[in-house]
Enzyme design. Structure first.
Site, PDB file in Angstrom:
ATOM      1  N   ASN A  57      71.255  -4.547  21.484  1.00 32.05           N
ATOM      2  CA  ASN A  57      69.980  -3.872  21.238  1.00 32.05           C
ATOM      3  C   ASN A  57      69.162  -3.729  22.517  1.00 32.05           C
ATOM      4  O   ASN A  57      68.502  -2.707  22.745  1.00 32.05           O
ATOM      5  CB  ASN A  57      69.168  -4.638  20.199  1.00 32.05           C
ATOM      6  CG  ASN A  57      69.799  -4.659  18.827  1.00 32.05           C
ATOM      7  OD1 ASN A  57      69.776  -5.667  18.136  1.00 32.05           O
ATOM      8  ND2 ASN A  57      70.369  -3.548  18.397  1.00 32.05           N
ATOM      9  N   LYS A  81      74.371  -9.695  19.306  1.00 30.05           N
ATOM     10  CA  LYS A  81      73.861  -8.398  18.839  1.00 30.05           C
ATOM     11  C   LYS A  81      72.573  -8.033  19.579  1.00 30.05           C
ATOM     12  O   LYS A  81      72.324  -6.858  19.879  1.00 30.05           O
ATOM     13  CB  LYS A  81      73.612  -8.449  17.332  1.00 30.05           C
ATOM     14  CG  LYS A  81      73.082  -7.145  16.719  1.00 30.05           C
ATOM     15  CD  LYS A  81      74.086  -6.030  16.749  1.00 30.05           C
ATOM     16  CE  LYS A  81      73.523  -4.706  16.246  1.00 30.05           C
ATOM     17  NZ  LYS A  81      73.154  -4.723  14.817  1.00 30.05           N
ATOM     18  N   GLY A  96      66.215   1.942   3.327  1.00 31.20           N
ATOM     19  CA  GLY A  96      66.349   3.111   4.182  1.00 31.20           C
ATOM     20  C   GLY A  96      67.820   3.432   4.351  1.00 31.20           C
ATOM     21  O   GLY A  96      68.648   3.171   3.472  1.00 31.20           O
ATOM     22  N   SER A 149      66.983   3.088  17.220  1.00 35.19           N
ATOM     23  CA  SER A 149      65.944   2.945  16.197  1.00 35.19           C
ATOM     24  C   SER A 149      64.564   2.835  16.823  1.00 35.19           C
ATOM     25  O   SER A 149      63.565   3.285  16.245  1.00 35.19           O
ATOM     26  CB  SER A 149      66.227   1.721  15.324  1.00 35.19           C
ATOM     27  OG  SER A 149      66.245   0.544  16.097  1.00 35.19           O
ATOM     28  N   GLY A 208      63.963  -3.091   1.174  1.00 31.34           N
ATOM     29  CA  GLY A 208      64.089  -2.081   2.215  1.00 31.34           C
ATOM     30  C   GLY A 208      65.366  -1.296   1.980  1.00 31.34           C
ATOM     31  O   GLY A 208      66.461  -1.824   2.144  1.00 31.34           O
TER      32      GLY A 208
END
Length: 314
Positions: free
Chosen positions: A191, A187, A9, A259, A7
């Site tokens: 989020n 974390k 990105g 996101s 990945g």
């Protein structure tokens, strides 16, 4: 150290490019062919603080093209692609390869453990940021942004130390944790603060932090999450919902999009099952009510289902 990113990105490119610039042998693996071709042809262009550098590193669209066994495989795909991605990475995983997730949310480490064995898996959380500006071109946010890694069983091992040293040598501020599960929950609270609410409302952080009623909703979702972690016996460092709410927006511009919102706007599935959904699942396991997070999960799944190309929709 040979490091492969599954990945590549914005975040994978940012961290991978920084590690390559610091001397590691880095491979970026991503199905975005234009991105891979641009990196192969001219290197990865990295913009940070108004200065742009070009970093030479390897990139390809599949693990089968790499041709080496990695010392470290870092997984940064969307959560719902984790199992397929690690299965496809089999050609680069050897007996001594460490597999580490830096993804948002909870549950990836269990998926990875089921595929490669728990003894090979480490976990981490990062506050490094990145924006993909175009194929082979990324805006990176590394300076002053912390990354925390650790063994799932809390041991401070030689391999964890070696990975931490590699990251720090490249300029990525990295700490070792003997409580990585607690770090992951900390974390997660951040989020939870904005992910679901912005996805449902379509608001950037400027709007999210302008309406008191949305703040109340966010604080309720965070409070549920903290209560679940405490009931599960997780050692967390964030016990005040307002602290997570404040940390979520620290250093971010009003136009920032979570996101989860970006996923909906680009027509992709979200990672709600690994963020708010994790709170709901753990809450059910430890008999802690999670009505706000449950509602956010339902609403976001409804938005996903409204798309004509929703998987399995007639």
């Amino acid at each position: 150290m040979r490091i492969c990113f599954i990945g590549a990105g914005a975040l994978g490119s940012t961290i991978g490019g920084t590690l390559a610039r610091g001397g590691a042998e880095v491979w970026l693996i991503d199905p975005f062919r234009a991105h891979v071709e641009a990196i192969t042809a001219g290197g990865l262009r990295m913009l940070e603080g108004g200065a742009e550098t070009t970093v030479k590193l390897s990139a390809c669209t599949s693990a089968a093209e790499v041709g080496i066994v990695a010392d470290l495989v870092i997984v940064l795909v969307k959560s719902y692609h984790t199992r397929d991605a690690i299965r496809a990475a089999a050609p680069i995983i050897g007996p001594q390869t460490v597999v580490m997730s830096l993804q948002n949310g909870l549950g990836h480490e269990d998926i990875l453990s089921g595929e490669v064995g728990r003894e090979r898996v480490m976990a981490g959380k990062t506050y490094v940021g990145g924006v993909l500006l175009g194929p082979g071109h990324v805006r990176s946010g590394v300076i002053g942004k912390e990354t925390i890694i650790g063994e799932l069983d809390g041991r401070l091992t030689e391999r964890a130390q070696r990975i931490s040293e590699t990251f720090n040598r490249a300029g990525i501020l990295t700490l070792l944790s003997d409580n990585i599960l607690g770090t992951m929950w900390d974390k997660l609270f951040i989020n939870v603060a904005g992910g679901g609410i912005t996805a449902v409302t379509g608001l950037t952080y400027g709007g999210l932090y302008s309406l008191p009623v949305l703040e109340e909703c966010a604080l309720a979702a965070i409070s549920e999450s903290i209560a679940v972690a405490q009931a599960a016996g997780v050692k967390i460092s964030i016990a005040d919902p307002r602290l997570a709410w404040t940390m979520a927006s620290a250093g971010l511009p009003p136009e920032f999009k979570t996101s989860m919102l970006q996923s909906l706007q680009s027509g992709n599935l979200t990672e709600v099952d690994y963020i708010h959904g994790s709170v709901v699942r753990w809450g059910a396991k430890f008999n802690v009510p999670t009505p706000v997070n449950s509602t956010l999960v339902a609403l976001i799944k409804g938005l996903e289902y409204a798309r004509s190309d929703y998987p399995g929709k007639a």
